[in-house]
Scaffold this active site. Structure first.
Site, PDB file in Angstrom:
ATOM      1  N   HIS A  64      13.285 -29.359  24.753  1.00 23.67           N
ATOM      2  CA  HIS A  64      11.437 -29.726  24.380  1.00 23.67           C
ATOM      3  C   HIS A  64      10.858 -28.072  25.647  1.00 23.67           C
ATOM      4  CE1 HIS A  64       7.510 -31.076  23.815  1.00 23.67           C
ATOM      5  NE2 HIS A  64       7.930 -32.018  22.820  1.00 23.67           N
ATOM      6  N   GLY A 108      15.679 -33.004  24.314  1.00 28.82           N
ATOM      7  CA  GLY A 108      15.309 -33.085  23.140  1.00 28.82           C
ATOM      8  C   GLY A 108      16.319 -32.650  21.741  1.00 28.82           C
ATOM      9  N   TYR A 138      11.319 -41.167  26.112  1.00 25.08           N
ATOM     10  CA  TYR A 138      11.792 -41.273  24.662  1.00 25.08           C
ATOM     11  C   TYR A 138      10.974 -41.911  23.542  1.00 25.08           C
ATOM     12  CZ  TYR A 138      14.206 -38.053  22.598  1.00 25.08           C
ATOM     13  OH  TYR A 138      14.651 -36.463  22.177  1.00 25.08           O
TER      14      TYR A 138
END
Ligand code: YXS
Length: 259
Positions: A64, A108, A138
């Protein structure tokens, strides 16, 4: 400016992540382009898709985009986060998506790779599940993706240590399909994609959706879901969450206090 490349070789589509200066971090822009590329391939009735990084990338994806993680008490990985949308798009895509990995896969991006149907990696590739490194909570379906890909004990080791595991170990525990030498990786992956593309597409797309629904069929009461979801707020409202992001931006080790 585009951060990916899209090519099609007959019934096989190839999407390559190509933002080397940020190690293919899954920014809103890059993820939106990948989703659009998948849509294009779906409309072209592709029968297999290879998701890869541009040749020569030492990092497949750094995960991410940390610069895009919200710090104002908002859920950093809510339903509408582009990364969540990409995982759902891959999981419901009508043909198999093959992740071709050569390099490091972080955060991610590990979930994106695990959402793919088949994973083929070079021996030097690594996979690191990093929420604990950044103090990030998460999300529920992401944890389910991990739990579908490896035993609970392996998921706990990956999640609690936040350290990369090798492709060889990942294959050994059944998390990825094949470990292939770099010089053979493209040919091996393309051969598998061609084999899939020569089979009956309807049979394959129906089996893919059946497996998705059956693999996700886990007993979870509404009360259980609310508890799991509520626990995440404990983390993203914490000082540690802000410290994890700040430390990354200041290029220093984080000092977590548990508050
Ligand atoms: O300093 P400049 O401007 O050149 O930018 C640097 C990095 O800041 C940038 N970059 C990133 N930017 C945003 N988000 C990222 N995830 C990210 N990763 C890297 O890219 C430029 C070059 O990075 P640099 O100098 O660190 O390269 P390196 O070759 O020394 O190291 C490569 C890595 C991948 C080992 C290193 O960049 C790294 O550790 N990146 C962060 C990996 C990570 O922890 N990803 C998790 C992101 S958070 C996430 O995915 C979820 C929310 S969760 O954590 O819950 O799974």
């Amino acid at each position: 400016m585009t951060l990916i490349s899209l090519t099609q070789d007959g019934p096989v589509g190839i999407i390559a992540l190509n933002n080397p200066k940020k190690h293919n971090a899954l920014s809103h822009q890059l993820v939106t382009e990948v989703i659009a590329a998948l849509k294009t391939l779906g409309e072209a009735s592709a029968r297999a898709v290879i998701l890869r990084a541009q040749a020569g990338s030492k990092v497949w994806s750094a995960g991410h985009d940390i610069g895009e993680l919200p710090e104002d008490g908002r859920d950093p990985l809510g339903w509408n986060d582009p990364l969540r949308e990409l995982v759902r798009t891959i999981e419901t895509f009508p043909c198999p998506v093959i992740a071709m990995i050569d390099g490091g896969v972080w955060g991610g991006a590990v979930e994106v790779v695990l959402a793919c149907d088949i994973i083929i990696a070079t021996p030097a590739s690594t996979f690191a599940v990093t929420p604990a490194k950044l103090g990030v909570p998460y999300n529920v379906s992401g944890m389910m993706t991990f739990m579908s890909a490896a035993s609970l004990r392996i998921v706990k080791e990956l999640a609690f240590t936040a350290t990369p595991i090798s492709a060889t170990r990942a294959e050994h525990v059944g998390m990825i399909n094949h470990v292939i030498e770099p010089q053979e990786l493209e040919a091996f992956t393309q051969d598998m994609a061609a084999t899939i593309a020569a089979n009956a597409p309807l049979s394959i797309s129906v089996m893919k959706e059946q497996l998705r629904v059956l693999a996700g069929a886990k007993p979870l009461t509404p009360r259980g879901f609310e508890k799991v979801q509520g626990l995440r707020r404990v983390v993203y409202d914490s000082q540690d969450y802000h410290e994890g992001i700040r430390a990354f931006k200041e290029k220093r080790k984080p000092k977590f206090t548990g508050s």
